[in-house]
Every structure is written in structure tokens, then in C-alpha cells.
Design a protein around this motif. Sequence first.
Motif, PDB file in Angstrom:
ATOM      1  N   ASP A   1      12.140   0.939  -2.395  1.00  0.00           N
ATOM      2  CA  ASP A   1      12.979   1.352  -1.272  1.00  0.00           C
ATOM      3  C   ASP A   1      12.248   1.289   0.064  1.00  0.00           C
ATOM      4  OD1 ASP A   1      14.646   1.917  -3.361  1.00  0.00           O
ATOM      5  OD2 ASP A   1      14.810   4.057  -2.970  1.00  0.00           O
ATOM      6  N   GLY A   2      10.974   1.678   0.070  1.00  0.00           N
ATOM      7  CA  GLY A   2      10.212   1.646   1.304  1.00  0.00           C
ATOM      8  C   GLY A   2       9.339   2.876   1.474  1.00  0.00           C
ATOM      9  N   THR A   3       8.508   2.837   2.486  1.00  0.00           N
ATOM     10  CA  THR A   3       7.657   3.976   2.814  1.00  0.00           C
ATOM     11  C   THR A   3       8.509   5.094   3.399  1.00  0.00           C
ATOM     12  OG1 THR A   3       7.260   3.274   5.100  1.00  0.00           O
ATOM     13  CG2 THR A   3       5.806   2.359   3.402  1.00  0.00           C
TER      14      THR A   3
ATOM     15  N   VAL B   1      -1.365   9.989   5.149  1.00  0.00           N
ATOM     16  CA  VAL B   1      -1.975   9.254   6.262  1.00  0.00           C
ATOM     17  C   VAL B   1      -0.979   8.267   6.866  1.00  0.00           C
ATOM     18  CG1 VAL B   1      -4.348   9.504   5.448  1.00  0.00           C
ATOM     19  CG2 VAL B   1      -2.997   7.513   4.708  1.00  0.00           C
ATOM     20  N   GLY B   2       0.280   8.360   6.453  1.00  0.00           N
ATOM     21  CA  GLY B   2       1.308   7.483   6.994  1.00  0.00           C
ATOM     22  C   GLY B   2       1.069   6.024   6.664  1.00  0.00           C
ATOM     23  N   THR B   3       0.680   5.736   5.418  1.00  0.00           N
ATOM     24  CA  THR B   3       0.436   4.351   5.003  1.00  0.00           C
ATOM     25  C   THR B   3       1.624   3.482   5.425  1.00  0.00           C
ATOM     26  OG1 THR B   3      -0.913   5.073   3.142  1.00  0.00           O
ATOM     27  CG2 THR B   3      -0.024   2.837   3.040  1.00  0.00           C
ATOM     28  N   PRO B   4       1.400   2.474   6.267  1.00  0.00           N
ATOM     29  CA  PRO B   4       2.522   1.741   6.858  1.00  0.00           C
ATOM     30  C   PRO B   4       3.050   0.599   5.996  1.00  0.00           C
ATOM     31  CG  PRO B   4       0.483   0.994   7.846  1.00  0.00           C
ATOM     32  CD  PRO B   4       0.109   2.098   6.887  1.00  0.00           C
ATOM     33  N   TYR B   5       2.446   0.359   4.843  1.00  0.00           N
ATOM     34  CA  TYR B   5       2.864  -0.724   3.969  1.00  0.00           C
ATOM     35  C   TYR B   5       3.196  -0.157   2.596  1.00  0.00           C
ATOM     36  CZ  TYR B   5      -2.189  -0.106   3.553  1.00  0.00           C
ATOM     37  OH  TYR B   5      -3.439   0.448   3.468  1.00  0.00           O
ATOM     38  N   ARG B   6       4.045  -0.889   1.885  1.00  0.00           N
ATOM     39  CA  ARG B   6       4.440  -0.455   0.546  1.00  0.00           C
ATOM     40  C   ARG B   6       3.314  -0.724  -0.452  1.00  0.00           C
ATOM     41  NH1 ARG B   6      10.814  -2.349  -0.047  1.00  0.00           N
ATOM     42  NH2 ARG B   6      11.425  -1.819   2.100  1.00  0.00           N
ATOM     43  N   LEU B   7       3.136   0.202  -1.377  1.00  0.00           N
ATOM     44  CA  LEU B   7       2.161   0.044  -2.460  1.00  0.00           C
ATOM     45  C   LEU B   7       2.932  -0.515  -3.648  1.00  0.00           C
ATOM     46  CD1 LEU B   7       0.409   3.494  -1.910  1.00  0.00           C
ATOM     47  CD2 LEU B   7      -0.358   1.253  -1.090  1.00  0.00           C
ATOM     48  N   SER B   8       2.994  -1.838  -3.728  1.00  0.00           N
ATOM     49  CA  SER B   8       3.946  -2.508  -4.608  1.00  0.00           C
ATOM     50  C   SER B   8       3.398  -2.753  -6.006  1.00  0.00           C
ATOM     51  CB  SER B   8       4.384  -3.841  -3.986  1.00  0.00           C
ATOM     52  OG  SER B   8       5.036  -3.623  -2.760  1.00  0.00           O
ATOM     53  N   PHE B   9       4.306  -2.711  -6.976  1.00  0.00           N
ATOM     54  CA  PHE B   9       4.004  -2.982  -8.370  1.00  0.00           C
ATOM     55  C   PHE B   9       3.418  -4.386  -8.503  1.00  0.00           C
ATOM     56  CE2 PHE B   9       5.147  -4.640 -12.508  1.00  0.00           C
ATOM     57  CZ  PHE B   9       4.846  -3.603 -13.352  1.00  0.00           C
ATOM     58  N   PRO B  10       2.401  -4.622  -9.360  1.00  0.00           N
ATOM     59  CA  PRO B  10       1.772  -3.666 -10.280  1.00  0.00           C
ATOM     60  C   PRO B  10       0.595  -2.889  -9.697  1.00  0.00           C
ATOM     61  CG  PRO B  10       0.947  -5.842 -10.752  1.00  0.00           C
ATOM     62  CD  PRO B  10       1.925  -5.997  -9.623  1.00  0.00           C
ATOM     63  N   PHE B  11       0.610  -2.673  -8.388  1.00  0.00           N
ATOM     64  CA  PHE B  11      -0.341  -1.786  -7.706  1.00  0.00           C
ATOM     65  C   PHE B  11      -1.788  -2.307  -7.744  1.00  0.00           C
ATOM     66  CE2 PHE B  11       2.797   0.830 -10.151  1.00  0.00           C
ATOM     67  CZ  PHE B  11       3.687   1.045  -9.113  1.00  0.00           C
ATOM     68  N   THR B  12      -1.948  -3.609  -7.738  1.00  0.00           N
ATOM     69  CA  THR B  12      -3.296  -4.162  -7.831  1.00  0.00           C
ATOM     70  C   THR B  12      -3.698  -4.957  -6.601  1.00  0.00           C
ATOM     71  OG1 THR B  12      -2.381  -6.062  -9.026  1.00  0.00           O
ATOM     72  CG2 THR B  12      -3.293  -4.271 -10.349  1.00  0.00           C
ATOM     73  N   GLY B  13      -2.895  -4.939  -5.549  1.00  0.00           N
ATOM     74  CA  GLY B  13      -3.184  -5.784  -4.419  1.00  0.00           C
ATOM     75  C   GLY B  13      -3.782  -5.085  -3.213  1.00  0.00           C
ATOM     76  N   THR B  14      -3.326  -3.874  -2.898  1.00  0.00           N
ATOM     77  CA  THR B  14      -3.704  -3.214  -1.650  1.00  0.00           C
ATOM     78  C   THR B  14      -4.136  -1.780  -1.916  1.00  0.00           C
ATOM     79  OG1 THR B  14      -2.035  -4.537  -0.498  1.00  0.00           O
ATOM     80  CG2 THR B  14      -2.928  -2.636   0.672  1.00  0.00           C
ATOM     81  N   ASN B  15      -5.237  -1.386  -1.309  1.00  0.00           N
ATOM     82  CA  ASN B  15      -5.693  -0.001  -1.403  1.00  0.00           C
ATOM     83  C   ASN B  15      -5.249   0.793  -0.177  1.00  0.00           C
ATOM     84  OD1 ASN B  15      -8.584  -1.516  -2.682  1.00  0.00           O
ATOM     85  ND2 ASN B  15      -7.240  -0.228  -3.908  1.00  0.00           N
ATOM     86  N   ILE B  16      -5.309   2.101  -0.295  1.00  0.00           N
ATOM     87  CA  ILE B  16      -4.938   2.993   0.805  1.00  0.00           C
ATOM     88  C   ILE B  16      -6.080   3.049   1.821  1.00  0.00           C
ATOM     89  CG2 ILE B  16      -4.378   5.384   1.398  1.00  0.00           C
ATOM     90  CD1 ILE B  16      -3.292   5.587  -1.553  1.00  0.00           C
ATOM     91  N   ASP B  17      -5.727   2.989   3.096  1.00  0.00           N
ATOM     92  CA  ASP B  17      -6.697   3.159   4.169  1.00  0.00           C
ATOM     93  C   ASP B  17      -6.682   4.625   4.585  1.00  0.00           C
ATOM     94  OD1 ASP B  17      -8.213   3.237   6.452  1.00  0.00           O
ATOM     95  OD2 ASP B  17      -7.191   1.586   7.467  1.00  0.00           O
TER      96      ASP B  17
END
Length: 464
Positions: A312-314, A347-363
Motif C-alpha cells: 500500500d505504501g509508507t 525515522v520516516g523511511t521514505p521508500y517502501r521496504l518491498s518483498f522479499p525484503f532483501t534489497g534496501t536497508n533502513i537509514d
Amino acid sequence: MRRILFLVLACSVFFSCSKKVPAPQKQTPVVIAPNPDVPVPQYGQPFANVPNREDVTIYQVNMRVFSESGNFEGVKNRLDSIKSLGANVVYLMPVFPVGSLRSVNSPYCVKNYTEVNPEFGTLNDLRSLVETAHSKNMSVILDWVANHTAWDNPWISSHKDWYLQDATGAVVSPPGTGWNDVAQLNFNNAAMRLEMIRSMKYWVYAANVDGFRCDYADGPPLDFWKQAIDSLRNISTHKLLIMAEGNRNANFTVGFDYNFGFSYYGNLKNIYNNNQTTATSIDNLNNTEYASSTGTQQVVRYTSNHDVNGSDGTPQELFGGLRGSMSAFVVSATMKSVPMIYNGQEVGTPYRLSFPFTGTNIDWSLNPGLTAEYKKIIAFRNNNEAVRKGQLTSYSITDAIIFTKETASNKILVISNMRNKAIDLELSSALQNSTWTNEMNGAAVDLGTQLSLQPYSYLLLKKR
């Protein structure tokens, strides 16, 4: 549960950005004792300070995105940050090995219920995480997937009768879901039920965990959950917290501490995105979502989790930016619920943490001011018994949530503008000419007969 799975199956680009997963570590096979009541000896000392169900603030950890290392150690290293936020229950997404047959690398595709996924570490690493959380006065609960297993779970080859089968005798996926990476269990099989319950108990004894968030809890039949929860409650040395990721009211009657606020979340989105949905509609949910609850049983309410964040989104996308997301969180955390925070939303992460959750870490360096605001809101909940246990009285209007909660010695007032516009309102006579303290800044607030609210603004007040 995993609605984002469909997006992944339709768009394989997600897999191309997966980070490198460490090579599997050699694991010592788990030997389950024959006594179903005590699967293995107790490891460590049972945690004596598990909070009462109404005093809980839940922090959801998605290990694959939580840290650069993507493992238990990465979580352990940030427990102080979770505690400083005000959370007292750490909820870990599934820690079990993920199946490889027909797999899309979902953590909800369980290959073995009594092993640790080597991607995250070892059993001793999990124990260390739990021990450290306990030392900081926080409980730890695991995500449990009871409805289905991976296709290469050893149960399929050794106990095919433990699975739902079609007319030809072939094991099937959960009917009507599209979850083709997993195989549906057969809850008419008594032996499977007992082994499932024994596997749940294993983690209470072997890792000293403090309960479970039960995935897709509306899938398995209620009588299974009654059997499982009764058995878990018989572990007299442990006080366990058990959450249903479901919304059927009967989940309360079989012993769950918590139901999931699916309806609340959907309604909240509509308020922020459709002016025809009024803020007062939440008053109805405060009745319907709590139907069949008794005592201090609660609904878990959230503005983000691992499913909706990807599909759905952040919170910022869903609720009108950072300011709107906070006006939504204030209501979710204080009105009639226990709140759940998804890692990164503070921290207001501005991007989606998308499945399968292996691409982007939280800043974690983003928006320190927003994190401080989350801390103050959660402290308002933690420090005021009226927020957690008080009698609710709603004065809500079309565009704003307004309510008091009161105990014999404490009274609070929450006002949240849920629209991206300034509003002027006439206060209810019960609130007029009253004096409060603003719990966000300590200032005195003298209410007259009217009040002006800026877009997405809110007030957290305590009676003076």
C-alpha cells in the motif's frame, strides 16, 4: 498476511536487487524429546517482567532490512534504540529456514519449525538476542506460521496425511489465496496438531521467548487455536503474549490476547483519502473490533507493517505526508488499542521496504526530530495509566478525533485533526473552560468554548 507476494510474482525485478545471503552454516540437528509437554530442557531463566497485555507497545523487526548484516546480531545491536522509543515487546518476523522448492524466498515459507534460518544466525545467536532484550526489560515474541509449510518441509515426505490433498491425492496450496509457494496443512489430523503445538513449545523452552504473533490466524480452525493456546498457557513458568494476525471476533474467545486491527487500518486510510469517510467512523470500530473481547484483551492497531508497507505504501504515502502520518499514529497509539510500530517508520523511511525484503536497508540517520516525536507520543501512553486503562469517552466530529480517557486518578484528552485543512470547532460542553497540561511540551492549556486546529495537528493533554 503476504499480499505483496502477488506483486513479486508479477514483477521479477525485485529479485534482481537482492543482497547477498550468507552461506548456510552447519546446524546441529534438533532432537525433540518424546514428552510433548516439555519438548526440550528450559534454556535460561523465564523472563519475570513480561508486561500485562494492555501495557504493551510492540516493535516489529524485519531482520532482512533492519541492519546491514541482516541478522540477529544486527537487531541486538539496536535494542537500546528500540527501548528508547518506548517499546517493550520486540516482535521478530519468522526466524525459520525458508523453503527452496517452488519458493519466492518468503520468510513465511517455513522449511523446518524447530531450526533457525542460517541467514540470521544460529540458535545461540537468537538466545543471545532474547537474553539481551530481557536484560533491558523487553519481551521477545516470534512470528508463527501455523497454516502452511514450505513444499520441502520434511513433514510432506514423512507425513503426507498432515496436508490437505485434492481428489487425486496431491497436496495443495492454501485454497483461494494464490500462495503457491506453500502447502496447506490438514487440521483434521490430530497428530499434526500435536506436533505443531510441540514445535511452538520448543521455542519457549529452547530460546526462552515470551510468546507468538500467529500469522494468518483466521486460516486454521478455532478449535486448533483453543487447543494450542490452552497448551501454551499450561507452561506455568512463562507468561506468554499471543497475538492473532486475524480479525474474527471469536479469536478472543479461544484465548488470544490480541486481534489485528485490519478493519481499523482500512478505515483509517479511507478517512485520510476520502472526505466522505468521517473521523467518527472509528467510534463504530471501537465496538465492532472489540466484540467478544473480555477483560483486557486488545486490538493491535498500526499505521504500517511489513505487508501494507510494501503493498500500500509508507505511512507518509497513506496518511498525507509526515504530519498526517503522525496525526494518524497518535490516534492508533492512544484511543483503544495497543500500538505496533514497524521498523523504520520512526525515522520516516521514505521508500517502501518491498518483498522479499532483501534489497534496501533502513537509514537510521533520517529525521531525528520525527523519532523524538514518536518517543514523546509513546511516553504519553506509557506514563499515563488513563491512556492504557481508562474509560473512553468520544467527542469526535467529522474531521477530528476527540476523546477523553479517565481513571480514578488520571484524565487525558486527545484531539487530532485528520484532515489536511485548518478547522474551527466548538468544544463539547463537557470539555469547555477546562485546564490541561500539554504533554508534548509541558505548557499549560486553557480550553474555552472553541478551538482552532491547523492541518494534521494534534494535542495530547493531561488534566491539571
